[in-house]
Design a protein around this motif. Structure first.
Motif, PDB file in Angstrom:
ATOM      1  N   UNK A 275     -43.750  58.373  17.361  1.00  0.00           N
ATOM      2  CA  UNK A 275     -42.296  58.534  17.293  1.00  0.00           C
ATOM      3  C   UNK A 275     -41.828  59.469  16.190  1.00  0.00           C
ATOM      4  N   UNK A 276     -42.729  59.829  15.292  1.00  0.00           N
ATOM      5  CA  UNK A 276     -42.358  60.763  14.229  1.00  0.00           C
ATOM      6  C   UNK A 276     -41.231  60.235  13.351  1.00  0.00           C
ATOM      7  N   UNK A 277     -40.216  61.069  13.144  1.00  0.00           N
ATOM      8  CA  UNK A 277     -39.112  60.716  12.253  1.00  0.00           C
ATOM      9  C   UNK A 277     -38.305  59.527  12.754  1.00  0.00           C
ATOM     10  N   UNK A 278     -38.363  59.261  14.054  1.00  0.00           N
ATOM     11  CA  UNK A 278     -37.587  58.148  14.621  1.00  0.00           C
ATOM     12  C   UNK A 278     -38.176  56.785  14.246  1.00  0.00           C
ATOM     13  N   UNK A 279     -39.435  56.759  13.827  1.00  0.00           N
ATOM     14  CA  UNK A 279     -40.124  55.501  13.567  1.00  0.00           C
ATOM     15  C   UNK A 279     -39.473  54.701  12.444  1.00  0.00           C
ATOM     16  N   UNK A 280     -39.056  55.366  11.385  1.00  0.00           N
ATOM     17  CA  UNK A 280     -38.436  54.687  10.240  1.00  0.00           C
ATOM     18  C   UNK A 280     -37.253  53.830  10.660  1.00  0.00           C
ATOM     19  N   UNK A 281     -36.298  54.457  11.321  1.00  0.00           N
ATOM     20  CA  UNK A 281     -35.069  53.750  11.692  1.00  0.00           C
ATOM     21  C   UNK A 281     -35.317  52.754  12.818  1.00  0.00           C
ATOM     22  N   UNK A 282     -36.257  53.083  13.705  1.00  0.00           N
ATOM     23  CA  UNK A 282     -36.562  52.167  14.809  1.00  0.00           C
ATOM     24  C   UNK A 282     -37.229  50.894  14.296  1.00  0.00           C
TER      25      UNK A 282
END
Length: 405
Positions: free
Chosen positions: A134-141
Motif C-alpha cells: 500500500x505504500x504511503x497509504x499504509x500509515x493512515x489505513x
C-alpha cells in the motif's frame, strides 16, 4: 472510573484464553459476558471493550510493561495496569498493582509511539507487507483499522423499511442514524445489545458493516434469476441477496462447511428469506452440476481479513506469513473453478475483506489470463479503504462472461 474486581478478573481470564489458548476473541467475550447474570449493560460493555482494547494494543502494551511471550497471568496484570494508566484510570489498592511505575509507563508510551509497528501494535512482517503493498497509504489505513468499529445494521427489506425499523429501535431504547451512501443501513449512536431486541428476533435487521452491505448490490441481481453465493458461510450476504431478489428466483448458497450452512438456514427462517437453497460442497460434482447455469455468481473469497481488523483485532496475532501465500493460491483456484458456474452473458463478483492488492486486483489480473478467465471481462471494480470510508476495508470486482452468440 472505579474498577470492579469481578469485571477485571473476567477480562484477565478472557485474555489468557485469547493469547495462550488460541481462542477467538469474539467467542471468548461472548462466553465471558454470560459469566454473571447480575451484570448490567455497562458491566458487559466494560468487559467486552477492555478485552478488545488490550488485544488490539497487545504488542504496544507488552513492550511498555516489559513482558514477552508466553504471556502469563502476572504479565497480563502488568498490561492491564498499562491500559489503566494510559486511559487515565486510577489504579485501586490491589496486590496486583503494587509498585506500578505510572510515570515510566507514560514515558515509555511516548518513546515507543515514535515507531509505527509499535505505535500501531502490529507484527513486523505484517507491517512490512502492508507498506510493500500500500505504500504511503499504509500509515493512515493502519491507524484507521485500529479504531473501534461502529455497529451498523442492515434493514431487512423482506419484512420492513428503514423508517419503520428506525422507529421500532427507538421504542426499544436504541437511537440510530441514517447513512446516506448506504440505502439499507442504520448506525447505532451508542453501542448496545441489539440482539436482545424484538426487532432482531422478528428478523427486521441483521448486523452488517456498511462496506459489506455494498457487495450484494454490486452483483446487480434481479427477481427470478438463478443466483449462486459460492462461499456463503453463515449467510450475511446471502440474506441481502434474497432481499434484493424479493424472494423470487433461485438463490443457491454453497459452502464447504455444513455447520455454517445450518446457521444460514436458521437466519434465513428468521429473515423470512424463502428462496435460499443450501448445498454443501462435499465433492467436485456439486460445482460441475451447476456449470454454465448461473445468471449471477458471488465469490466472497476467504482472505487474510486485513480490512476488518477493527472488529477482529486478534487476527493480527493469528495470521502467519505462510498463510498469505496459501490463501492466495486458494483464491485463484476458486476463481478458476467456480467461474465455470456462470452462464454466457452472466455476471460474477469476486470480493474480499482484504485491502492487499495481491489478494484483489492482482488476483483478477491473473485469473483473466487463464483459459477460464479469458471468457470474462471486467465491468467495474472498487477498493474500499477504511481510512476513506470509516468502515471495513473491502474489494469487489464485477466481471461479465462473454456471450458466445
Amino acid at each position: 472510573m472505579r474498577l470492579h474486581r469481578n469485571l477485571v478478573f473476567a477480562v484477565i481470564d478472557g485474555l489468557i484464553e485469547i493469547f495462550n489458548e488460541g481462542s477467538y476473541a469474539d467467542k471468548v467475550i461472548s462466553k465471558q459476558l454470560k459469566r454473571d447474570k447480575r451484570w448490567g449493560s455497562r458491566d458487559r460493555s466494560f468487559v467486552a471493550e477492555t478485552t478488545y482494547d488490550i488485544v488490539r494494543w497487545k504488542r504496544l502494551y507488552a513492550e511498555i510493561a516489559d513482558v514477552s511471550e508466553p504471556i502469563d497471568r502476572k504479565d497480563l496484570w502488568r498490561m492491564f495496569a498499562v491500559w489503566c494508566t494510559l486511559k487515565g484510570i486510577k489504579l485501586p489498592d490491589w496486590p496486583q498493582f503494587e509498585e506500578t511505575p505510572t510515570r515510566r509507563i507514560k514515558g515509555r508510551f511516548d518513546e515507543l509511539s515514535k515507531t509505527r509497528k509499535l505505535r500501531e501494535s502490529i507484527p513486523d512482517w505484517l507491517d512490512e507487507l502492508g507498506e510493500k503493498e500500500l505504500g504511503d497509504k499504509w500509515d493512515v489505513e493502519l491507524a484507521s483499522l485500529n479504531k473501534q468499529a461502529p455497529v451498523v445494521l442492515r434493514t431487512n427489506k423482506l419484512k420492513t423499511d428503514l423508517d419503520t425499523l428506525k422507529a421500532a429501535l427507538v421504542e426499544e431504547g436504541h437511537e440510530t442514524e441514517n447513512l446516506k451512501a448506504y440505502p439499507d443501513a442504520l448506525q447505532l449512536q451508542e453501542r448496545g445489545n441489539v440482539f436482545a431486541t424484538e426487532a432482531f428476533k422478528n428478523g427486521l435487521f441483521e448486523v452488517q458493516d456498511a462496506s459489506s452491505q455494498m457487495v450484494a448490490p454490486y452483483l446487480d441481481v434481479e427477481p427470478g434469476m438463478r443466483v449462486i453465493d459460492a462461499c456463503a458461510g453463515a449467510g450475511g450476504k446471502t440474506l441481502h441477496l434474497a432481499a434484493q431478489m424479493d424472494n423470487k428466483g433461485q438463490l443457491i448458497a454453497l459452502d464447504i462447511y455444513a455447520n455454517k450452512l445450518k446457521e444460514l438456514k436458521r437466519r434465513a427462517r428468521r429473515a423470512g428469506a424463502h428462496n435460499i437453497e443450501t448445498r454443501t460442497i462435499d465433492s467436485t460434482k456439486v460445482i460441475k452440476k451447476l456449470h454454465n447455469s448461473a445468471d449471477r455468481l458471488l465469490i466472497d473469497a476467504p482472505c487474510t481479513g486485513l480490512g476488518v481488523l477493527s472488529r477482529n483485532p486478534d487476527a493480527k496475532w493469528k495470521l502467519q506469513p505462510d498463510f498469505v501465500a496459501k490463501i492466495q493460491e486458494t483464491q485463484q483456484e476458486l476463481l478458476v473453478d467456480y467461474s465455470k458456474m456462470v452462464k454466457p452473458g452472466g455476471k460474477m463478483v469476486y470480493a474480499t475483506c482484504s485491502i492487499l492488492p495481491s489478494e484483489n486486483q492482482e488476483q483478477v489480473k491473473k485469473f483473466l489470463k487463464t483459459d477460464e478467465g479469458r471468457e470474462f471481462k471486467i465491468e467495474k471494480q472498487k477498493t474500499i479503504l477504511s481510512s476513506e470510508s470509516g468502515y471495513d476495508g473491502f474489494y469487489m470486482c464485477l466481471m461479465v462472461k462473454k456471450d458466445k452468440a
